[in-house]
Scaffold this active site. Structure first.
Site, PDB file in Angstrom:
ATOM      1  N   SER A  61       9.640  -7.599  25.430  1.00  0.00           N
ATOM      2  CA  SER A  61      10.156  -6.494  24.639  1.00  0.00           C
ATOM      3  C   SER A  61       9.869  -5.168  25.333  1.00  0.00           C
ATOM      4  O   SER A  61       9.095  -5.113  26.285  1.00  0.00           O
ATOM      5  CB  SER A  61       9.501  -6.496  23.256  1.00  0.00           C
ATOM      6  N   LYS A  62      10.485  -4.120  24.811  1.00  0.00           N
ATOM      7  CA  LYS A  62      10.339  -2.834  25.495  1.00  0.00           C
ATOM      8  C   LYS A  62       8.904  -2.319  25.447  1.00  0.00           C
ATOM      9  O   LYS A  62       8.476  -1.577  26.309  1.00  0.00           O
ATOM     10  CB  LYS A  62      11.326  -1.812  24.951  1.00  0.00           C
ATOM     11  N   ARG A  63       8.163  -2.778  24.473  1.00  0.00           N
ATOM     12  CA  ARG A  63       6.757  -2.347  24.358  1.00  0.00           C
ATOM     13  C   ARG A  63       5.878  -3.016  25.425  1.00  0.00           C
ATOM     14  O   ARG A  63       4.822  -2.521  25.775  1.00  0.00           O
ATOM     15  CB  ARG A  63       6.184  -2.714  22.990  1.00  0.00           C
TER      16      ARG A  63
END
Ligand code: GLU
Length: 509
Positions: free
Chosen positions: A263-265
């Site tokens: 994920s982008k995190r």
């Protein structure tokens, strides 16, 4: 393949493009090029609430950096435009109305509050996942339950409504996925999805199918997260009486530990970018990108291509042209592909080594306009540092001693290698260096060998202390090459300054 190959990458401009999205674009590009087809960019912005300014520009810029620009798309021209769904707004309603007229869809007047209430009541009765479907629709407010006159009146009065898919009851939907084989779903598991919203916009599903058909898309190649929508899409093609394109759903990109979707995190948390280029949110939060970290687009693309596809041979390094030749959807795997940050660095190192020295030198010059080195010297520096660097700019930091006398010295090498007699040996070696008239790497090397032999010394006793006294570090490119690069005068002057410094440091240690 009979029909001309036309594939599209259809991102929604809801933020920056995740590297999984770039991989989808890449596979579409490779597939198009392989079959002399067309690679199209379509911006799917029907959900205006999720629109993020700048996202479309980001996507175009990132694709351009990767070298996989579409030939049809916003601002690029093409006979099937416009390529931004909000600019096609007017064309969707008639398609939705056709479905209603053919009893494949219906008007629904239930308000958001009414729907919430039904969901809440269902939850209290132990059914947490209430759906608007072929069973529940019978007790809702729609054109299948209300008298025709009332339906007409509500519409004429301007009452808001949506158009929903009339999902058939207990039928099997089947379609063949080029990666997954036959996919079969019973319609009882599917709900009556909204196709057209009360704001006059189509939903993703309707717009996607209408556009794929009208843009004559031959193959839909997209991420696995869209697989659950594909049965609805297959039914929509049937409902319109259209031939569906071929489908290929790509495997997910997984975290390095295989635990869930990348994920982008994850990126900045695990120390690697998940975006092609930097992205700053409206709140000023920065998500880092491969470009700004110093990755070559060739390395990034090469790494992405092999995340979920394999060529069936041990070859790992591929240029974009080679990927076009080698790529096939048959060799895309069904299971998720684990992202590997170390391997990503390896691709970068490998691609950096393949760049001509002059190209890297020009890049370093652009990054550091104040460099005092001549072009030729900078190119030699690149040649010296290339094998050890991951990023071009490392060459000037890891090899800072090629530009100036070091002010810091590696303590560990000093402690291990600097013996009582070392300073004396190096002083003698300085005299030998001074005697070399043509200060080339080969001449320095033979002088060094002769010196060792004469003194009965092992290579380790002198070479490392010599390196330390000139470069401040215990490892680097060939020391004779480094010496020749710096020149006799510089080497001797450094040694003169550094020898006393180093012997003092040893005494202190
Ligand atoms: N707009 C969808 C997305 O954001 C496209 C899915 C598809 O390719 O059909 O990924």
């Amino acid at each position: 393949m009979s029909k001309p190959v036309r594939v599209r990458f259809a991102p929604s401009p809801t933020g920056p493009l995740h590297m999984g999205g770039v991989r989808t674009a890449l596979y579409n590009y490779l597939f198009a090029k392989k079959f002399n087809g067309t690679f199209i960019l379509r911006i799917e912005d029907t959900d205006q609430t999720r629109f993020v300014p700048g996202a479309q520009e980001y996507i175009m810029d990132a694709l351009a950096w990767c070298g996989i620009l579409p030939t049809e798309g916003p601002g690029l021209g093409g006979a099937f435009g416009p390529y931004i769904q909000s600019e096609r707004k007017e064309m969707y309603r008639p398609y939705a109305e056709t479905l209603v007229a053919n009893d494949k869809a219906y008007y629904a007047f239930d308000t958001a509050e009414e729907l919430d209430l039904v969901r809440e009541q269902a939850k209290q009765m132990g059914m947490p996942n209430w759906q608007y479907n072929s069973v529940t629709r019978a007790s809702m407010k729609n054109s299948l339950t209300l008298p025709q006159s009332e339906v007409t009146k509500r519409i004429e009065d301007g009452e808001p409504y949506v158009i929903r898919m009339k999902m058939p009851r207990n039928e099997e939907v089947r379609f063949q996925d080029l990666i997954r084989g036959w996919v079969v779903v019973n319609t009882n598991n599917l709900d009556d999805k909204v196709l057209f919203k009360s704001d006059g916009m189509p939903t993703y599903h309707l717009a996607n199918v209408v556009d794929d058909f009208t843009m004559q898309i031959s193959h839909v190649i997209r991420g696995e997260e869209w697989l659950p929508s594909a049965p609805l899409h297959a039914l929509l093609y049937q409902a319109f009486g259209w031939e569906a394109p071929e489908f290929a759903h790509l495997p997910l990109l997984l975290r390095p530990d295989g635990n869930g979707k990348l994920s982008k995190r994850d990126g900045d948390r695990l120390g690697f970018p998940v975006f092609p280029t930097n992205w700053t949110t409206a709140e000023g939060e920065l998500y880092s990108g491969y470009r700004e970290k110093g990755y070559l687009p060739e390395a990034f693309i090469n790494m992405l291509a092999l995340l979920g596809w394999n060529p069936g041979t041990p070859q790992e390094l591929f240029s974009l042209e080679e990927l076009v030749d080698a790529f096939s959807l048959e060799r895309v795997s069904k299971s998720g592909a684990k992202f590997d940050p170390e391997k990503t660095k390896w691709f970068q190192q490998s691609w950096l080594r393949m760049q001509p020295d002059a190209t890297i030198a020009a890049e370093l010059r652009a990054l550091n306009p104040d460099l005092s080195l001549s072009d030729a010297a900078l190119e030699t520096l690149v040649g010296l540092m290339k094998e050890r660097a991951t990023f071009a700019r490392d060459m000037l930091t890891d090899g800072a001693y090629l530009l100036k006398n070091p002010t810091e010295f590696d303590g560990e090498t000093l402690r291990k290698k600097w013996k009582a007699e070392t300073t004396e040996y190096l002083k003698e070696w300085m005299l030998r260096l001074d005697g070399i008239s043509d200060f080339t790497s080969a001449n320095i090397e033979s002088a060094f060998k002769a010196f060792l032999e004469e003194k009965g010394l092992g290579i380790g006793a002198v070479l490392l202390p010599y390196r330390l006294s000139v470069t401040g570090v215990g490892a680097g490119p060939g020391m004779f090459d480094v010496s020749a690069f710096l020149g006799k005068e510089e080497v001797l002057s450094r040694m003169k300054t550094n020898l006393s410094l180093l012997s003092n440091l040893v005494h202190e240690a």
